[in-house]
Design a protein around this motif. Structure first.
Motif, PDB file in Angstrom:
ATOM      1  N   LYS A  29       4.128   4.905  -0.329  1.00  0.00           N
ATOM      2  CA  LYS A  29       2.700   4.631  -0.554  1.00  0.00           C
ATOM      3  C   LYS A  29       1.885   5.921  -0.460  1.00  0.00           C
ATOM      4  O   LYS A  29       0.997   6.173  -1.292  1.00  0.00           O
ATOM      5  CB  LYS A  29       2.228   3.596   0.488  1.00  0.00           C
ATOM      6  CG  LYS A  29       0.745   3.283   0.431  1.00  0.00           C
ATOM      7  CD  LYS A  29       0.421   2.384  -0.752  1.00  0.00           C
ATOM      8  CE  LYS A  29      -1.040   1.999  -0.790  1.00  0.00           C
ATOM      9  NZ  LYS A  29      -1.889   2.914  -1.520  1.00  0.00           N
ATOM     10  N   ASN A  89      -0.512  -2.351  -2.580  1.00  0.00           N
ATOM     11  CA  ASN A  89       0.353  -2.316  -1.402  1.00  0.00           C
ATOM     12  C   ASN A  89       0.795  -3.707  -0.953  1.00  0.00           C
ATOM     13  O   ASN A  89       1.300  -3.863   0.150  1.00  0.00           O
ATOM     14  CB  ASN A  89      -0.380  -1.592  -0.269  1.00  0.00           C
ATOM     15  CG  ASN A  89       0.574  -0.773   0.565  1.00  0.00           C
ATOM     16  OD1 ASN A  89       1.716  -0.547   0.171  1.00  0.00           O
ATOM     17  ND2 ASN A  89       0.129  -0.355   1.715  1.00  0.00           N
ATOM     18  N   LYS A  92       6.537  -4.080  -1.515  1.00  0.00           N
ATOM     19  CA  LYS A  92       7.144  -2.763  -1.292  1.00  0.00           C
ATOM     20  C   LYS A  92       7.159  -1.987  -2.597  1.00  0.00           C
ATOM     21  O   LYS A  92       7.276  -2.574  -3.668  1.00  0.00           O
ATOM     22  CB  LYS A  92       8.589  -2.943  -0.808  1.00  0.00           C
ATOM     23  CG  LYS A  92       8.680  -3.262   0.667  1.00  0.00           C
ATOM     24  CD  LYS A  92      10.119  -3.295   1.097  1.00  0.00           C
ATOM     25  CE  LYS A  92      10.742  -1.906   1.104  1.00  0.00           C
ATOM     26  NZ  LYS A  92      12.065  -1.870   1.719  1.00  0.00           N
TER      27      LYS A  92
END
Lengths: 207, 162
Positions: A29, A89, A92
């Motif tokens: 991320k 988000n 995954k």
């Protein structure tokens, strides 16, 4: 009913799909956020992390045609390059990336089924020979049989088996990647495995 | 539990997707049932065989990817300026058409193109006189006056398509 496998089950083999992930390194991320802020290096790090896994998935789906698999793997990362901002988000990152790969593989099969292919005409029935024994199966003849049996499955069943057995995704994650219900994952996986085992039994004449 | 009930859930059992109670119940059955135990062995072996499936990318993968991304960037830059380019392509002929057509007028029954050459100023007397001495007999000077600030044009017989 006899076992279709000659060898003993090797209980020491463990699937470790995330073995390359190091907690001291930035998360996916963070890398995506950095990439969206202009860091090309972060994008390259993502490519490094996932290129082999995505290639493996596609390579398996396209029945071990390496050139096509590499080309499609590049398309996955180009798609990511263009649409990284679409990643939320909520799931995954790996799930997101594999869902891109799944779509690209499906488009490949759709377009190749429409395309007139001289290759298919001249290589009809030789598909199984496309597997490079020297490259892939030095250590285990049984694995070749398994892969050939898996290659006979429809692409949606091949995908589900690979995501579960090789990538070790949970049923829930697979349902997100393939955009199907968990119950469908469960039944499709069970059906696909039965087909493979049945096919191996036929190959080994162990009915 | 009967074997038929167990077999439905064996795939989930191997994948560790069952809750604790169901998992324990199946485990207990398998321990006492050779047929179901063998089925679990088959499923587990299949799983392990696939887990060992290897594939490797060519060494020039990233180089090729880099090249394709550069092409994507080039295309996206082109697409960014595409509306601007399209506007220019459409607007320039329009402006030219409007400017050109307004400078065409009818004089003595024939069409004359009026080519704007500037304004006179107080210090432009010499320039003004130069303009009045045009060599080309087909061209005439048309000025709104000799005073400063007068617009001056050259009249040229208009031939369509030239």
């Amino acid at each position: 009913m006899n076992s279709v496998f000659k060898g003993k089950l090797d209980s020491n083999i463990k699937v470790e799909p995330f073995k390359n992930q190091d907690l001291s390194k930035p998360s996916d991320k963070i890398l995506i956020d950095q990439f969206l802020n202009g860091s090309r290096g972060s994008y390259e790090e993502i490519v490094q992390r996932y290129k082999e896994r995505i290639f493996g998935f596609i390579y398996f789906q396209v029945k071990q045609h390496k050139h096509d698999a590499e080309d499609l793997t590049q398309e996955v990362f180009i798609e990511l390059y263009k649409k990284a901002a679409h990643f939320r988000n909520e799931s995954k990152f790996s799930t997101y990336l594999f869902s891109i790969a799944k779509n690209i593989v499906l488009n490949y099969f759709r377009s190749s089924s429409r395309r007139f292919s001289l290759y298919k005409i001249f290589h009809k029935g030789e598909e199984e020979k496309a597997i490079n024994l020297q490259e892939q199966y030095l250590f285990e003849v049984d694995q070749k049989q398994v892969v050939l049996a898996l290659n006979r499955l429809p692409v949606d069943e091949r995908q589900i088996i690979y995501l579960c057995d090789k990538e070790d995704f949970s049923y829930l994650q697979i349902s997100e990647i393939l955009n199907i219900k968990v119950g469908t994952v469960r039944s499709r996986l069970s059906t696909a495995r039965k087909k493979v085992i049945s096919s191996l039994r036929e190959d080994n004449h162990e009915m | 539990m009967k074997c038929e009930d167990i077999k439905i859930a064996l795939s989930e059992f191997v994948d560790n997707e069952l809750n604790f109670n169901k998992h324990s119940a199946i485990k207990e059955h398998i321990d006492g049932c050779e047929q179901c135990s063998r089925e679990v062995d088959n499923l587990s072996t299949l799983k392990n065989q696939l887990a060992r499936f290897e594939s490797s990318l060519s060494s020039d993968f990233e180089f090729k990817l880099h090249q394709r991304i550069n092409k994507v960037n080039h295309k996206s830059r082109f697409h960014k300026f595409l509306p601007l380019a399209a506007s220019i392509i459409l607007i320039v002929p329009l402006v030219h058409y409007l400017a050109f057509m307004t400078a065409v007028t009818m004089l003595d029954g024939s069409i004359h193109e009026l080519k704007y050459i500037g304004k006179t100023t107080s210090s432009d007397d010499e320039q003004f006189h130069k303009w009045t001495q045009l060599d080309d007999s087909n061209k005439k000077l048309a000025c709104s006056g000799s005073a400063a600030g007068s617009d001056c044009f050259v009249e040229i017989p208009y031939v369509p398509g030239v």
